[in-house]
Design a protein around this motif. Sequence first.
Motif, PDB file in Angstrom:
ATOM      1  N   MET A   1       3.196  13.053 -11.231  1.00  0.00           N
ATOM      2  CA  MET A   1       1.943  13.562 -10.730  1.00  0.00           C
ATOM      3  C   MET A   1       1.962  13.527  -9.206  1.00  0.00           C
ATOM      4  O   MET A   1       2.359  12.540  -8.592  1.00  0.00           O
ATOM      5  N   ALA A   2       1.532  14.593  -8.589  1.00  0.00           N
ATOM      6  CA  ALA A   2       1.515  14.702  -7.134  1.00  0.00           C
ATOM      7  C   ALA A   2       0.371  13.878  -6.565  1.00  0.00           C
ATOM      8  O   ALA A   2      -0.663  13.680  -7.206  1.00  0.00           O
ATOM      9  N   ASP A   3       0.577  13.424  -5.341  1.00  0.00           N
ATOM     10  CA  ASP A   3      -0.456  12.664  -4.661  1.00  0.00           C
ATOM     11  C   ASP A   3      -1.629  13.585  -4.335  1.00  0.00           C
ATOM     12  O   ASP A   3      -1.439  14.756  -4.014  1.00  0.00           O
ATOM     13  N   ILE A   4      -2.840  13.077  -4.400  1.00  0.00           N
ATOM     14  CA  ILE A   4      -4.017  13.914  -4.167  1.00  0.00           C
ATOM     15  C   ILE A   4      -4.404  13.995  -2.693  1.00  0.00           C
ATOM     16  O   ILE A   4      -5.306  14.729  -2.335  1.00  0.00           O
ATOM     17  N   VAL A   5      -3.718  13.231  -1.835  1.00  0.00           N
ATOM     18  CA  VAL A   5      -3.968  13.298  -0.393  1.00  0.00           C
ATOM     19  C   VAL A   5      -2.671  13.663   0.323  1.00  0.00           C
ATOM     20  O   VAL A   5      -1.578  13.474  -0.219  1.00  0.00           O
ATOM     21  N   SER A   6      -2.797  14.130   1.535  1.00  0.00           N
ATOM     22  CA  SER A   6      -1.617  14.530   2.315  1.00  0.00           C
ATOM     23  C   SER A   6      -0.803  13.293   2.709  1.00  0.00           C
ATOM     24  O   SER A   6      -1.341  12.179   2.769  1.00  0.00           O
ATOM     25  N   PRO A   7       0.490  13.469   2.994  1.00  0.00           N
ATOM     26  CA  PRO A   7       1.303  12.325   3.429  1.00  0.00           C
ATOM     27  C   PRO A   7       0.751  11.631   4.678  1.00  0.00           C
ATOM     28  O   PRO A   7       0.809  10.408   4.783  1.00  0.00           O
ATOM     29  N   ALA A   8       0.194  12.407   5.611  1.00  0.00           N
ATOM     30  CA  ALA A   8      -0.373  11.800   6.824  1.00  0.00           C
ATOM     31  C   ALA A   8      -1.588  10.935   6.478  1.00  0.00           C
ATOM     32  O   ALA A   8      -1.737   9.826   7.001  1.00  0.00           O
ATOM     33  N   LYS A   9      -2.432  11.448   5.594  1.00  0.00           N
ATOM     34  CA  LYS A   9      -3.623  10.692   5.170  1.00  0.00           C
ATOM     35  C   LYS A   9      -3.205   9.430   4.406  1.00  0.00           C
ATOM     36  O   LYS A   9      -3.768   8.354   4.613  1.00  0.00           O
ATOM     37  N   ARG A  10      -2.218   9.549   3.508  1.00  0.00           N
ATOM     38  CA  ARG A  10      -1.731   8.392   2.749  1.00  0.00           C
ATOM     39  C   ARG A  10      -1.166   7.349   3.703  1.00  0.00           C
ATOM     40  O   ARG A  10      -1.407   6.153   3.553  1.00  0.00           O
TER      41      ARG A  10
END
Length: 158
Positions: A1-10
């Motif tokens: 499952m893909a992350d629901i937030v962007s890599p920068a936000k994570r």
Amino acid sequence: MADIVSPAKRSKMMAGIKSKNTRPEIEIRKLLHWLGYRFRLHRKDLPGRPDIVLPRYRTVVFVNGCFWHGHANCPLFRPPKSRTEFWDDKIHKNQTRDLKRSSELQSMDWRVVTVWECATKGRSALSRPALAIKLKNAIFGSDFESTIRGEESAQKYE
């Protein structure tokens, strides 16, 4: 499952997670103070910079987050499904470091108490009186290493 937030936000979210003065740690400190114990915080001269040091009783208290320290059979620990190799390695290193610093402190004749996050948080949290009794027993007990877990995780170990 893909992350629901962007890599920068994570990345920003993960950077905001504190290692000192966490809610479970503050809860344990309030409880110890309420019980009449006096303590020091994060002593740099002891291995692992324990979260709480009770010098009078030669006892140190580590308040471990269930996720970061890989608390097995705990309702608060669920290994991530992405980048599993990275997270498994990171958590394993944390566990290895915990064991090493615990044995170093014991060799210096310090009693080591580990309080897991689940003992203070979530559905498995212990009541304040139960947590107080377990802390007192750990501080004055004959064992040089004690662990305090939440109710659900404690049942799975027994």
